[in-house]
Design an enzyme around this catalytic site. Structure first.
Site, mmCIF file in Angstrom:
data_model
loop_
_atom_site.group_PDB
_atom_site.id
_atom_site.type_symbol
_atom_site.label_atom_id
_atom_site.label_comp_id
_atom_site.label_asym_id
_atom_site.label_seq_id
_atom_site.Cartn_x
_atom_site.Cartn_y
_atom_site.Cartn_z
ATOM 1 N N VAL A 1 0.788 -1.241 0.098
ATOM 2 C CA VAL A 1 0.249 -0.034 -0.007
ATOM 3 C C VAL A 1 0.835 1.287 -0.031
ATOM 4 O O VAL A 1 0.490 2.197 -0.745
ATOM 5 C CB VAL A 1 -1.083 -0.087 1.287
ATOM 6 C CG1 VAL A 1 -1.657 1.463 1.377
ATOM 7 C CG2 VAL A 1 -1.979 -0.952 1.207
ATOM 8 N N VAL B 1 -11.641 0.012 5.504
ATOM 9 C CA VAL B 1 -12.704 -0.851 5.218
ATOM 10 C C VAL B 1 -12.992 -0.698 3.637
ATOM 11 O O VAL B 1 -13.188 0.382 3.226
ATOM 12 C CB VAL B 1 -13.854 -0.458 6.248
ATOM 13 C CG1 VAL B 1 -15.196 -1.303 5.764
ATOM 14 C CG2 VAL B 1 -13.813 -0.403 7.424
ATOM 15 N N GLY C 1 -11.282 -1.220 1.274
ATOM 16 C CA GLY C 1 -10.161 -0.914 0.312
ATOM 17 C C GLY C 1 -10.160 0.445 -0.465
ATOM 18 O O GLY C 1 -10.250 1.328 0.039
ATOM 19 N N ILE D 1 -12.952 1.183 -1.930
ATOM 20 C CA ILE D 1 -14.539 1.599 -1.981
ATOM 21 C C ILE D 1 -14.856 2.687 -1.240
ATOM 22 O O ILE D 1 -14.623 2.593 -0.027
ATOM 23 C CB ILE D 1 -15.448 0.304 -1.463
ATOM 24 C CG1 ILE D 1 -15.050 -0.918 -2.140
ATOM 25 C CG2 ILE D 1 -16.880 0.726 -1.790
ATOM 26 C CD1 ILE D 1 -15.856 -2.173 -1.926
ATOM 27 N N GLY E 1 -2.251 -15.043 -4.428
ATOM 28 C CA GLY E 1 -2.028 -13.832 -3.831
ATOM 29 C C GLY E 1 -3.166 -13.395 -2.873
ATOM 30 O O GLY E 1 -3.091 -12.169 -2.795
ATOM 31 N N GLU F 1 -2.930 -15.161 2.715
ATOM 32 C CA GLU F 1 -1.786 -15.120 3.127
ATOM 33 C C GLU F 1 -1.554 -16.665 3.514
ATOM 34 O O GLU F 1 -1.957 -17.639 3.499
ATOM 35 C CB GLU F 1 -1.844 -14.613 4.670
ATOM 36 C CG GLU F 1 -2.025 -13.016 4.551
ATOM 37 C CD GLU F 1 -1.014 -12.262 3.789
ATOM 38 O OE1 GLU F 1 0.295 -12.770 3.777
ATOM 39 O OE2 GLU F 1 -1.287 -11.196 3.460
ATOM 40 N N LYS G 1 -13.498 -4.863 10.519
ATOM 41 C CA LYS G 1 -14.145 -4.087 9.667
ATOM 42 C C LYS G 1 -15.722 -3.445 9.887
ATOM 43 O O LYS G 1 -16.039 -2.358 9.965
ATOM 44 C CB LYS G 1 -14.033 -4.681 8.279
ATOM 45 C CG LYS G 1 -12.766 -4.433 7.820
ATOM 46 C CD LYS G 1 -12.595 -5.247 6.339
ATOM 47 C CE LYS G 1 -11.080 -5.276 6.036
ATOM 48 N NZ LYS G 1 -11.067 -6.155 4.675
#
Length: 402
Positions: free
Chosen positions: A12, A127, A129, A131, A182, A185, A200
Site C-alpha cells: 500500500v 474498510v 479498500g 470503495i 496472492g 496469506e 471492519k
C-alpha cells in the site's frame, strides 16, 4: 506546497507514492496546491529507488519536521503504528491510515487526540479498500438514522466461496487457489476465521452509531465449516452463502453485531458480489437501502483511498472533518438472544422430523434422499441451538440474511 510523509513502504505504501507521483497534476487541482512526498519511513533499505534520499528509519525526522502536515500510516499492525500515530497527532499533524486493526483497537483514543489538536485522523482505506464507504457513511448519510449494515468485507473468503459455488471446488482447494493467486496469506486465519471482517464491521458500526463498538465483543465465525454440499444445496434453491459482517442498531441504543456465513437469496444485492470484490449494504431510515461495491483490497485501490484522505486532510488543515466516535460508558453491544434470524439447516432427518421439532419450516432442495434441508421461522441463537440439538443429525445451521 503540502509536504507529506509515508510510513511503511510495502504494497500500500508504494502505491501511495506511485499515485502521488503519477497523478500529481490532478491532486494539485483537487487540493488547490501541490502535494509532495518529503519522507518515506521504512526499516529496510531501497538503494535502487529513484528517490532513495526520501527514506528514513527514524520517525522523529517526520515528527519534528514542521513542514510535514499529513502522514499516511500504512505500516500495518498495532505496534509501533499506534505509538507513531499518537506522537504525530500530538505534534499537530494529520494522519491517514489503511490500518483496520489499529482503527478498530485504538480508534476512539486517536480520534480524541485529533480533536484536541484540531487535526484529522482519517481511515477511508481501512474498510473496503478502494470503495468509498467511510466518508459516505459519516457525511452523505448523516441525515439518516442507520438501521442496519450488512457487508461482504473480506475478499479472500468471498473468493473461496465463489470458487466453491461456481467451480465446484472444495474449501481446501479453493483456499490453495487463493494463496497461489496472492489473495490469501500463507497463514490465512485472520481471513477465513472472520477476524478481518470483524474489525471492519466494528469500524462501520462505531461510525454509524457514534459510539465505539468493541470488536472483541462481536460474535465471530469464519467459513472453515462450510462444505461444498452446503453451497450446492443453497444454489439448488436459489440462494448463495457469503461471509457477512452484520450490524443492527436497536432502539434501546445498543448495537447487535456478528460476523458469520449467512444464506442469501439471489434476489438480494449482496448475492451478486463475486470473486475478490467487496460490497456493503447500508439501510437508513430516510434513504432506504444503498450499496457500496468495488475492490476491497489491492495496491492501487487501497492506496487510492489513502491518497484521497491525504487530499482531504490537506484541504482541511485548519478545519477538522469531525469524523469520529466516542468511547462507550458501558457495554453497548446487544446479546445474541436479543435478535432473531431464520436459520438454514441441513440434517440427516426427514422433513417430518424437522417439522415436528421446529414447527413451520420451508423445505429446500436436499442433496441426498436421506437428508432434509430447510429454513426455520425466526429464532434466537439459544432457541436455534436447543432445537438443532433436539433434532439431531444436523450438519449445517447458519443464519439467513433477510
Amino acid at each position: 506546497m503540502a509536504k507529506v510523509a509515508i510510513m511503511g513502504y510495502g504494497t500500500v505504501g508504494s502505491g501511495v507514492y506511485d499515485i502521488i507521483k503519477m497523478n500529481s497534476a490532478k491532486l494539485a487541482k483537487s487540493a488547490d496546491e501541490e502535494i509532495e512526498v518529503k519522507y518515506i519511513l521504512d526499516i529496510r533499505d531501497f538503494p535502487d529507488h529513484p528517490e532513495k534520499h526520501l527514506f528514513t528509519k527514524d520517525v522523529n525526522d517526520i515528527i519534528n519536521d514542521s513542514e510535514i502536515s499529513v502522514v499516511s500510516e500504512v505500516m500495518g499492525g498495532l505496534h509501533p503504528a499506534y505509538e507513531f500515530t499518537k506522537q504525530l497527532l500530538e505534534s499537530g499533524k494529520s494522519v491517514v491510515t489503511s490500518n483496520k486493526e489499529l482503527v478498530a483497537t485504538y480508534g476512539s483514543d486517536l480520534l480524541a487526540i485529533a480533536k484536541e489538536k484540531n487535526v484529522n485522523y482519517m481511515f477511508e482505506a481501512s474498510v473496503g479498500g478502494g470503495i468509498p464507504v467511510i466518508r459516505p457513511l459519516s457525511r452523505c448519510l448523516c441525515a439518516n438514522n442507520i438501521i442496519k449494515i450488512a457487508g461482504i468485507l473480506n475478499g479472500t473468503t468471498n473468493y473461496i466461496l465463489y470458487q466453491m459455488i461456481t467451480n465446484n471446488k472444495s474449501f481446501d482447494t479453493a483456499l490453495k487457489d487463493a494463496q497461489a493467486n496472492g489473495y490469501a496469506e500463507r497463514n490465512p486465519a485472520a481471513d477465513i476465521e472472520g477476524h478481518d471482517a470483524c474489525r471492519k464491521i466494528a469500524i462501520l458500526a462505531s461510525l454509524a452509531s457514534g459510539t465505539e463498538v468493541d470488536y472483541s465483543k462481536i460474535s465471530t465465525e469464519g467459513i472453515t465449516a462450510i462444505t461444498l454440499d452446503d453451497v450446492k444445496c443453497a444454489g439448488a434453491s436459489d440462494y448463495v452463502i457469503k461471509l457477512i459482517g452484520y450490524a443492527e442498531f436497536l432502539k434501546n441504543g445498543k448495537v447487535y453485531a456478528h460476523v458469520a456465513p449467512m444464506l442469501i437469496d439471489k434476489k438480494n444485492m449482496l448475492s451478486g458480489i463475486d470473486d475478490v470484490m467487496n460490497g456493503v449494504l447500508v439501510t437508513g431510515d430516510a434513504v432506504g437501502e444503498v450499496m457500496f461495491y468495488g475492490p476491497g483490497a489491492g495496491k492501487l485501490p487501497t492506496a487510492s483511498a489513502v491518497v484521497a484522505d491525504i487530499v482531504d486532510s490537506v484541504i482541511h488543515r485548519t478545519a477538522r472533518k469531525g469524523m469520529a466516535w466516542i468511547k462507550a460508558d458501558e457495554d453497548n453491544t446487544a446479546p445474541a438472544d436479543e435478535m432473531k434470524f431464520r436459520y438454514f439447516i441441513r440434517a440427516d432427518k426427514s422433513t417430518g422430523d424437522a417439522a415436528a421439532v421446529f414447527g413451520n419450516v420451508t423445505e429446500l432442495c436436499g442433496i441426498s434422499e436421506t437428508e432434509t434441508a430447510f429454513i426455520t421461522s425466526p429464532l434466537t441463537y439459544a432457541e436455534a441451538e436447543t432445537l438443532t440439538a433436539q433434532l439431531g443429525g444436523v450438519k449445517t445451521a447458519i443464519r439467513v440474511l433477510d
